[in-house]
Write an enzyme that holds these catalytic residues in place. Structure first.
Site, PDB file in Angstrom:
ATOM      1  N   GLU A   1      -0.301  -1.057   5.638  1.00 42.46           N
ATOM      2  CA  GLU A   1       0.798  -0.523   6.572  1.00 42.46           C
ATOM      3  C   GLU A   1       0.516   0.849   6.929  1.00 42.46           C
ATOM      4  OE1 GLU A   1       4.266   1.005   8.294  1.00 42.46           O
ATOM      5  OE2 GLU A   1       3.446   1.501   6.253  1.00 42.46           O
TER       6      GLU A   1
ATOM      7  N   ASP B   1       0.849  -1.310  -0.159  1.00 42.68           N
ATOM      8  CA  ASP B   1      -0.035   0.123  -0.049  1.00 42.68           C
ATOM      9  C   ASP B   1       0.807   1.363   0.051  1.00 42.68           C
ATOM     10  OD1 ASP B   1       0.620  -0.840   2.594  1.00 42.68           O
ATOM     11  OD2 ASP B   1      -0.647   0.705   3.521  1.00 42.68           O
TER      12      ASP B   1
END
Ligand SMILES: [Zn+2]
Length: 392
Positions: A146, A80
């Protein structure tokens, strides 16, 4: 490596909290990269999330079997990325239309965390092509979520029981320009949402309402000062050595200049040295909210968005620290330092369950900035360190 990095940057992977649709499309592309060869087994560990169109937040684990499978060497990177921010500041490349120039790859997610993600893949591919078997089994974990707390990413994998106490974990999602800093400790993190309730009226008659924006600003500045004064200790093992308290995001309020805002929402990002308690920080923030609220007749709510209390540090004598130190020394002839940073990486979740984890990579620290880039030299040189690590 550059081509692979470019391929992955092209696919945005933004969390639903930030208006994105998650990592599913990027994970499909990454699966294609991994299936091109070099790995013995590839697994999916997708977490359900109804907020994204695909309904899943993907996590991928790619294994390369070693001579010994009793403990696994993990290299954990995240798929991400954060949103681009102000597009007009992207002068070198469009965030998701990467440009390669001057030895750099520009694009959102290039440094954070694409560089290390691609370096870990090619480290293993190179060993496979050379017919070299790693000393212990190496597993590359590519995780989701994350940037927003890891609930659907590394925390999900830990809860699934994927990791064992004697595994070794490297999280290449932080570091410095020389690659001579190994992070074994981190600060506690606290994200606060501060909501001030006033009364919306016409701007020509402010006395009839209550300007939440003004009260919100007063509170934010007072909180800024209070926290910096009260939590001012320094610890030179950390970078930076002090706790940090930053007003960051500000939510939009009224649509016109002639409206007194009735509500104000701001956020603070706090990174606190482990010797301080987040309970104290929080109760100070709430105490001040009451005080300022009383003064102006407004209600100020302090909500916790993310809280992460700093775990026990990884021992500087642990095996993962010593083999990483050795690999860096052999590749670059430098002696790495071992210490702490502001935190917020996947490593904290491993430390919390007693698995030694280190954070290391060679980066210019341009993550989350406009014109984010990855240096091609770092991409290649870090891959060499990962290869040596796998052979340790
Ligand atoms: Zn990152």
């Amino acid at each position: 490596m550059v081509r692979t990095l470019v391929r992955l940057i092209r696919i945005p992977a933004i969390a639903p909290e930030n208006g994105g649709d998650g990592e599913a499309r990027k994970a499909e592309e990454l699966m294609r990269v991994l299936e091109e060869g070099g790995f013995d087994k590839i697994e999916r560990h997708d977490a359900k999330d109804d907020r994204v169109p695909s309904g899943i937040r993907p996590n991928i684990v790619a294994y390369r079997y070693g001579k010994d499978s009793r403990s696994i060497l993990w290299i954990v990177t995240h798929m991400d990325v954060v949103p681009p921010g102000d597009i007009s500041l992207w002068t070198e490349a469009k965030p998701f239309d990467p440009v390669v120039k001057g030895g750099r790859v520009y694009g959102r997610g290039s440094e954070d965390n694409g560089q290390s993600l691609v370096a870990s893949i090619f480290a293993i591919k190179a060993l496979s092509e050379l017919g070299l078997k790693p000393e212990r089994t190496v597993a590359l974990a590519f995780v989701a979520d994350e940037e927003q707390g890891s609930r659907y990413g590394i925390r999900y994998l830990i809860e699934e029981g994927l990791f064992r106490k004697d595994d070794l974990v490297v999280v290449p999602d932080g570091g410095n320009g020389k690659g001579d800093f190994i992070e074994v400790a981190e600060k506690s993190a606290l994200w606060l949402r501060i909501r001030t309730h006033g009364k919306q009226v016409h701007a020509s008659m402010p006395g009839r309402g209550l300007n939440a924006h003004r009260v919100g600003m007063r509170y934010a500045l007072a909180l800024d000062r209070l926290l910096h004064d009260r939590y001012s200790k320094r610890d030179e093992a950390f970078e930076p050595p002090e706790s940090t308290f930053e007003p960051t995001k500000k939510e939009g309020n009224v649509d016109a200049i002639n409206i007194i805002p009735g509500e104000d929402v701001i956020y603070f990002d706090c990174r606190v040295l482990p010797e301080y308690s987040l309970d104290d920080v929080l109760s100070d923030a709430r105490g001040l909210a009451e005080e300022v609220g009383r003064e102006y007749g407004a209600e100020i709510d302090v909500e916790v968005v993310i809280r992460s209390d700093a775990p026990e540090p990884t021992s500087a004598d642990s095996e993962v620290v010593s083999i990483l130190k050795e690999a860096i020394k052999r590749c670059r002839g430098i002696e790495p330092k071992v210490g702490g940073i502001g935190g917020g990486t996947c490593a904290a979740y491993f430390r919390r369950v007693g698995i030694p984890a280190v954070v290391w990579s060679t980066i210019d620290e341009v993550a989350h900035q406009p014109n984010e880039y990855a240096k091609i030299e770092n991409l290649v040189e870090d891959a060499k360190v990962f290869s040596l690590l796998a052979l340790s």
